[in-house]
Design a protein around this motif. Sequence first.
Motif, PDB file in Angstrom:
ATOM      1  N   ARG A  14       0.827  -1.205   0.000  1.00  0.00           N
ATOM      2  CA  ARG A  14       0.000   0.000   0.000  1.00  0.00           C
ATOM      3  C   ARG A  14       0.862   1.257   0.000  1.00  0.00           C
ATOM      4  O   ARG A  14       0.539   2.249  -0.655  1.00  0.00           O
ATOM      5  N   ILE A  15       1.946   1.230   0.755  1.00  0.00           N
ATOM      6  CA  ILE A  15       2.851   2.381   0.779  1.00  0.00           C
ATOM      7  C   ILE A  15       3.482   2.590  -0.591  1.00  0.00           C
ATOM      8  O   ILE A  15       3.570   3.718  -1.104  1.00  0.00           O
ATOM      9  N   VAL A  16       3.915   1.495  -1.209  1.00  0.00           N
ATOM     10  CA  VAL A  16       4.515   1.586  -2.548  1.00  0.00           C
ATOM     11  C   VAL A  16       3.503   2.106  -3.561  1.00  0.00           C
ATOM     12  O   VAL A  16       3.829   2.952  -4.410  1.00  0.00           O
ATOM     13  N   SER A  17       2.277   1.630  -3.477  1.00  0.00           N
ATOM     14  CA  SER A  17       1.232   2.089  -4.402  1.00  0.00           C
ATOM     15  C   SER A  17       0.946   3.575  -4.225  1.00  0.00           C
ATOM     16  O   SER A  17       0.713   4.288  -5.213  1.00  0.00           O
ATOM     17  N   ALA A  18       0.979   4.041  -2.983  1.00  0.00           N
ATOM     18  CA  ALA A  18       0.763   5.470  -2.735  1.00  0.00           C
ATOM     19  C   ALA A  18       1.896   6.309  -3.328  1.00  0.00           C
ATOM     20  O   ALA A  18       1.642   7.376  -3.902  1.00  0.00           O
ATOM     21  N   VAL A  19       3.133   5.816  -3.207  1.00  0.00           N
ATOM     22  CA  VAL A  19       4.276   6.544  -3.776  1.00  0.00           C
ATOM     23  C   VAL A  19       4.162   6.597  -5.296  1.00  0.00           C
ATOM     24  O   VAL A  19       4.399   7.644  -5.919  1.00  0.00           O
ATOM     25  N   PHE A  20       3.820   5.474  -5.913  1.00  0.00           N
ATOM     26  CA  PHE A  20       3.666   5.455  -7.370  1.00  0.00           C
ATOM     27  C   PHE A  20       2.573   6.417  -7.825  1.00  0.00           C
ATOM     28  O   PHE A  20       2.749   7.156  -8.810  1.00  0.00           O
ATOM     29  N   ALA A  21       1.437   6.416  -7.127  1.00  0.00           N
ATOM     30  CA  ALA A  21       0.341   7.326  -7.494  1.00  0.00           C
ATOM     31  C   ALA A  21       0.760   8.781  -7.333  1.00  0.00           C
ATOM     32  O   ALA A  21       0.424   9.635  -8.161  1.00  0.00           O
ATOM     33  N   LEU A  22       1.506   9.064  -6.264  1.00  0.00           N
ATOM     34  CA  LEU A  22       1.979  10.430  -6.045  1.00  0.00           C
ATOM     35  C   LEU A  22       2.895  10.885  -7.182  1.00  0.00           C
ATOM     36  O   LEU A  22       2.804  12.035  -7.656  1.00  0.00           O
ATOM     37  N   ILE A  23       3.771  10.006  -7.634  1.00  0.00           N
ATOM     38  CA  ILE A  23       4.688  10.362  -8.729  1.00  0.00           C
ATOM     39  C   ILE A  23       3.917  10.622 -10.014  1.00  0.00           C
ATOM     40  O   ILE A  23       4.205  11.585 -10.743  1.00  0.00           O
ATOM     41  N   VAL A  24       2.921   9.796 -10.298  1.00  0.00           N
ATOM     42  CA  VAL A  24       2.167   9.945 -11.548  1.00  0.00           C
ATOM     43  C   VAL A  24       1.438  11.277 -11.596  1.00  0.00           C
ATOM     44  O   VAL A  24       1.587  12.052 -12.556  1.00  0.00           O
ATOM     45  N   PHE A  25       0.641  11.563 -10.573  1.00  0.00           N
ATOM     46  CA  PHE A  25      -0.130  12.810 -10.679  1.00  0.00           C
ATOM     47  C   PHE A  25       0.743  14.043 -10.451  1.00  0.00           C
ATOM     48  O   PHE A  25       0.438  15.128 -10.955  1.00  0.00           O
ATOM     49  N   ALA A  26       1.877  13.909  -9.734  1.00  0.00           N
ATOM     50  CA  ALA A  26       2.783  15.047  -9.584  1.00  0.00           C
ATOM     51  C   ALA A  26       3.450  15.389 -10.918  1.00  0.00           C
ATOM     52  O   ALA A  26       3.603  16.570 -11.264  1.00  0.00           O
TER      53      ALA A  26
END
Length: 227
Positions: A32-44
Amino acid sequence: MEGGGGGAYGAAKAGGAFDLLRFLQQPQVLARIVSAVFALIVFACLVGDGYMNLPEESRLFCVFNHNEDACRYGIGIGVLAFLACIFFFMVDVYFPQISNTTDRKYLVLADLGFSGLWTFLWFIGFCFLTNQWSWTQAKEVYIVADSARAAITFSFFSIFSWGLLLTFAYKRYKMGVEDFAQSYVDPTPEVSTPYSSYPNISHESYQQPPFTQTAEAPEGYQPPPVY
């Protein structure tokens, strides 16, 4: 079974002490932490460098083949995925404290359904962004090309991270169903013969109650004299 909840759906018994180190080592928490980091990178990447304008124009356009839907889609699923990771992270924290098995079941089903949906949406997003990027003219977006490629790359990674979350949620749900099946007791009583005899008393030990008279007349009975 509705109010039991101890150890159901892959969690410890309710009321136990919270161990942060052990919690962070759980596979679903790490995913879940990794998925949150990936999502943050995409929309950023899409919010910061997803739009630009040509020198002779002041209007901003999406770097993915001037397709506004591509940028909106990537930003939308990225933001929602990040917020969902925070929500389910908090659910993971408080999940062992939930004693009601039905509440645990609904939370696991919500995690299962959302993870499955977002695995599919990330796959669609990766294909969509890749297709639009292949039609983009490099001379127009050479400044932000790295951010666009990063958004595509981490969209691809997000497919697998959310796929892991889907797998973990399914395992938790399966564990809950198996625990219920093992601990379930059929409430229907066994069929017994009607009018069963009183326990510990047999018919052979029956004795005639005292102070009773038989219907037979005693031997040598004589009728009273008539005067």
